[in-house]
Design a protein around this motif. Sequence first.
Motif, PDB file in Angstrom:
ATOM      1  N   SER A  23       0.823  -1.177  -0.066  1.00  0.00           N
ATOM      2  CA  SER A  23       0.022  -0.042  -0.021  1.00  0.00           C
ATOM      3  C   SER A  23       0.857   1.080  -0.018  1.00  0.00           C
ATOM      4  O   SER A  23       0.185   2.232   0.081  1.00  0.00           O
ATOM      5  CB  SER A  23      -0.983   0.133   1.033  1.00  0.00           C
ATOM      6  OG  SER A  23      -0.518  -0.436   2.318  1.00  0.00           O
ATOM      7  N   ALA A  24       2.265   1.376  -0.120  1.00  0.00           N
ATOM      8  CA  ALA A  24       2.937   2.747  -0.186  1.00  0.00           C
ATOM      9  C   ALA A  24       4.320   2.456  -0.346  1.00  0.00           C
ATOM     10  O   ALA A  24       4.796   1.574  -0.031  1.00  0.00           O
ATOM     11  CB  ALA A  24       2.327   3.350   0.982  1.00  0.00           C
ATOM     12  N   CYS A  25       5.068   3.308  -0.859  1.00  0.00           N
ATOM     13  CA  CYS A  25       6.568   3.206  -1.147  1.00  0.00           C
ATOM     14  C   CYS A  25       7.030   4.526  -0.612  1.00  0.00           C
ATOM     15  O   CYS A  25       6.582   5.417  -0.147  1.00  0.00           O
ATOM     16  CB  CYS A  25       6.734   3.406  -2.455  1.00  0.00           C
ATOM     17  SG  CYS A  25       5.909   1.697  -3.482  1.00  0.00           S
ATOM     18  N   GLY A  26       8.403   4.413  -0.607  1.00  0.00           N
ATOM     19  CA  GLY A  26       9.417   5.223  -0.213  1.00  0.00           C
ATOM     20  C   GLY A  26      10.246   6.203  -0.581  1.00  0.00           C
ATOM     21  O   GLY A  26       9.879   6.874  -1.385  1.00  0.00           O
ATOM     22  N   ALA A  27      11.271   6.873  -0.926  1.00  0.00           N
ATOM     23  CA  ALA A  27      11.927   8.125  -0.926  1.00  0.00           C
ATOM     24  C   ALA A  27      12.884   8.048  -2.155  1.00  0.00           C
ATOM     25  O   ALA A  27      13.226   7.320  -2.830  1.00  0.00           O
ATOM     26  CB  ALA A  27      12.867   7.873   0.272  1.00  0.00           C
ATOM     27  N   ASP A  28      13.772   9.374  -2.411  1.00  0.00           N
ATOM     28  CA  ASP A  28      14.456   9.540  -3.539  1.00  0.00           C
ATOM     29  C   ASP A  28      15.407  10.281  -3.369  1.00  0.00           C
ATOM     30  O   ASP A  28      15.565  11.328  -2.261  1.00  0.00           O
ATOM     31  CB  ASP A  28      13.724  10.501  -4.567  1.00  0.00           C
ATOM     32  CG  ASP A  28      14.703  11.077  -5.482  1.00  0.00           C
ATOM     33  OD1 ASP A  28      14.648  12.370  -5.466  1.00  0.00           O
ATOM     34  OD2 ASP A  28      15.170  10.183  -6.415  1.00  0.00           O
ATOM     35  N   LYS A  29      16.886   9.764  -3.644  1.00  0.00           N
ATOM     36  CA  LYS A  29      17.993  10.318  -3.728  1.00  0.00           C
ATOM     37  C   LYS A  29      19.028   9.983  -4.564  1.00  0.00           C
ATOM     38  O   LYS A  29      19.176   9.119  -5.054  1.00  0.00           O
ATOM     39  CB  LYS A  29      18.791   9.988  -2.095  1.00  0.00           C
ATOM     40  CG  LYS A  29      20.228  10.513  -2.308  1.00  0.00           C
ATOM     41  CD  LYS A  29      20.947   9.804  -0.969  1.00  0.00           C
ATOM     42  CE  LYS A  29      22.454  10.346  -1.425  1.00  0.00           C
ATOM     43  NZ  LYS A  29      23.503   9.994  -1.206  1.00  0.00           N
ATOM     44  N   SER A  30      19.922  10.911  -4.919  1.00  0.00           N
ATOM     45  CA  SER A  30      20.919  10.808  -6.071  1.00  0.00           C
ATOM     46  C   SER A  30      22.322  10.918  -5.339  1.00  0.00           C
ATOM     47  O   SER A  30      22.201  11.950  -4.687  1.00  0.00           O
ATOM     48  CB  SER A  30      21.166  11.441  -7.234  1.00  0.00           C
ATOM     49  OG  SER A  30      19.591  11.329  -7.880  1.00  0.00           O
ATOM     50  N   PRO A 187       9.483  11.982  -2.536  1.00  0.00           N
ATOM     51  CA  PRO A 187      11.166  11.873  -2.589  1.00  0.00           C
ATOM     52  C   PRO A 187      11.430  11.510  -0.994  1.00  0.00           C
ATOM     53  O   PRO A 187      11.150  12.301  -0.337  1.00  0.00           O
ATOM     54  CB  PRO A 187      11.619  13.019  -3.450  1.00  0.00           C
ATOM     55  CG  PRO A 187      10.785  13.880  -2.994  1.00  0.00           C
ATOM     56  CD  PRO A 187       9.264  13.168  -3.145  1.00  0.00           C
ATOM     57  N   GLY A 188      12.325  10.636  -1.046  1.00  0.00           N
ATOM     58  CA  GLY A 188      13.007  10.709   0.234  1.00  0.00           C
ATOM     59  C   GLY A 188      14.761  10.387  -0.100  1.00  0.00           C
ATOM     60  O   GLY A 188      15.385  10.546  -1.034  1.00  0.00           O
ATOM     61  N   THR A 189      15.405   9.939   0.811  1.00  0.00           N
ATOM     62  CA  THR A 189      16.866   9.785   0.545  1.00  0.00           C
ATOM     63  C   THR A 189      17.447   8.492   1.120  1.00  0.00           C
ATOM     64  O   THR A 189      16.887   7.831   2.216  1.00  0.00           O
ATOM     65  CB  THR A 189      17.725  10.808   1.548  1.00  0.00           C
ATOM     66  OG1 THR A 189      17.358  10.909   3.062  1.00  0.00           O
ATOM     67  CG2 THR A 189      17.143  12.351   0.938  1.00  0.00           C
ATOM     68  N   TYR A 190      18.372   8.074   0.627  1.00  0.00           N
ATOM     69  CA  TYR A 190      19.194   6.991   1.297  1.00  0.00           C
ATOM     70  C   TYR A 190      20.706   7.051   0.868  1.00  0.00           C
ATOM     71  O   TYR A 190      21.032   7.371  -0.260  1.00  0.00           O
ATOM     72  CB  TYR A 190      18.733   5.354   0.701  1.00  0.00           C
ATOM     73  CG  TYR A 190      19.474   4.155   0.909  1.00  0.00           C
ATOM     74  CD1 TYR A 190      19.298   3.635   2.100  1.00  0.00           C
ATOM     75  CD2 TYR A 190      20.772   4.042   0.101  1.00  0.00           C
ATOM     76  CE1 TYR A 190      20.219   2.690   2.712  1.00  0.00           C
ATOM     77  CE2 TYR A 190      21.652   2.970   0.574  1.00  0.00           C
ATOM     78  CZ  TYR A 190      21.398   2.330   1.643  1.00  0.00           C
ATOM     79  OH  TYR A 190      22.128   1.393   2.163  1.00  0.00           O
ATOM     80  N   ALA A 191      21.439   6.940   2.036  1.00  0.00           N
ATOM     81  CA  ALA A 191      22.980   7.368   1.870  1.00  0.00           C
ATOM     82  C   ALA A 191      23.711   5.758   1.688  1.00  0.00           C
ATOM     83  O   ALA A 191      24.063   5.130   2.738  1.00  0.00           O
ATOM     84  CB  ALA A 191      23.329   8.108   3.148  1.00  0.00           C
TER      85      ALA A 191
END
Length: 250
Positions: A23-30, A187-191
């Motif tokens: 039912s839902a999704c997560g984040a955006d990062k480059s 959008p979200g982030t992942y390092a």
Amino acid sequence: MRRTTVRRTAVAASAISMALLLSACGADKSADAAPDDKAPGKATKALSQAELDKLVLAEGDLKNHKVTEPSKAEVALAKTATSDKAECKPLVDAMMLKPVGSPAATTSRKISTLPEKPAKDATTEEKAEAGLAALGKTVLMSDGVGSYEGKGAQEALAALRTAGEACAGGFTMTAGSDKTKVTKLAPGTYAGGDEAVAFTVTTEQDGAVGTSQLVTVRKGNALVSFFAISLAGKTEQPKAAIDAQLAKLG
């Protein structure tokens, strides 16, 4: 409380049967780190299927988690997944047990958190209550890993980033007879890795609203895609599992 938990469980069960179409999704990062050996124009060779199968997370790699292979039925159902908007297809592929782009080899796993066991002297009622509480804390994930030739991994990740921007307002996913309405893609982030895109996606299915996390990370010429949902309705990014998968890739 029990009625709410049972309803969420039913929704989650439907999601699992759709290869974790939730039912839902997560984040955006480059993170635009481009090591010399991945420089533009330099060819990279994909891992073989046998090599990739050894590098995907396995049972015992992640503490307090259960790791299994998707069933043939789940894989077959995932192949039927579509979107009502063509530009959103890369996102649907990443959420399902489907490769993004055109990898030379791909593999996937299903992962779930393991509940804490009730005390040995707990009563039957206490055990039942503990079981419901643990169910609400359960997080279900799909882990897909693909290995690409040349610039295939970069191109697949770029397609996901573009799809995230184009589909921020939502879309509808269909797999078999089940439909899930994505109402928002934030959008979200992942390092970690060489670059990544991540989204928190809000979805609605049979009147139940929740959020899940979608994170895709490139490491060299490999892509790792995680899609996670919590039976509590709101999902946090499964960073420990993603970190473990990236570490196993070397």
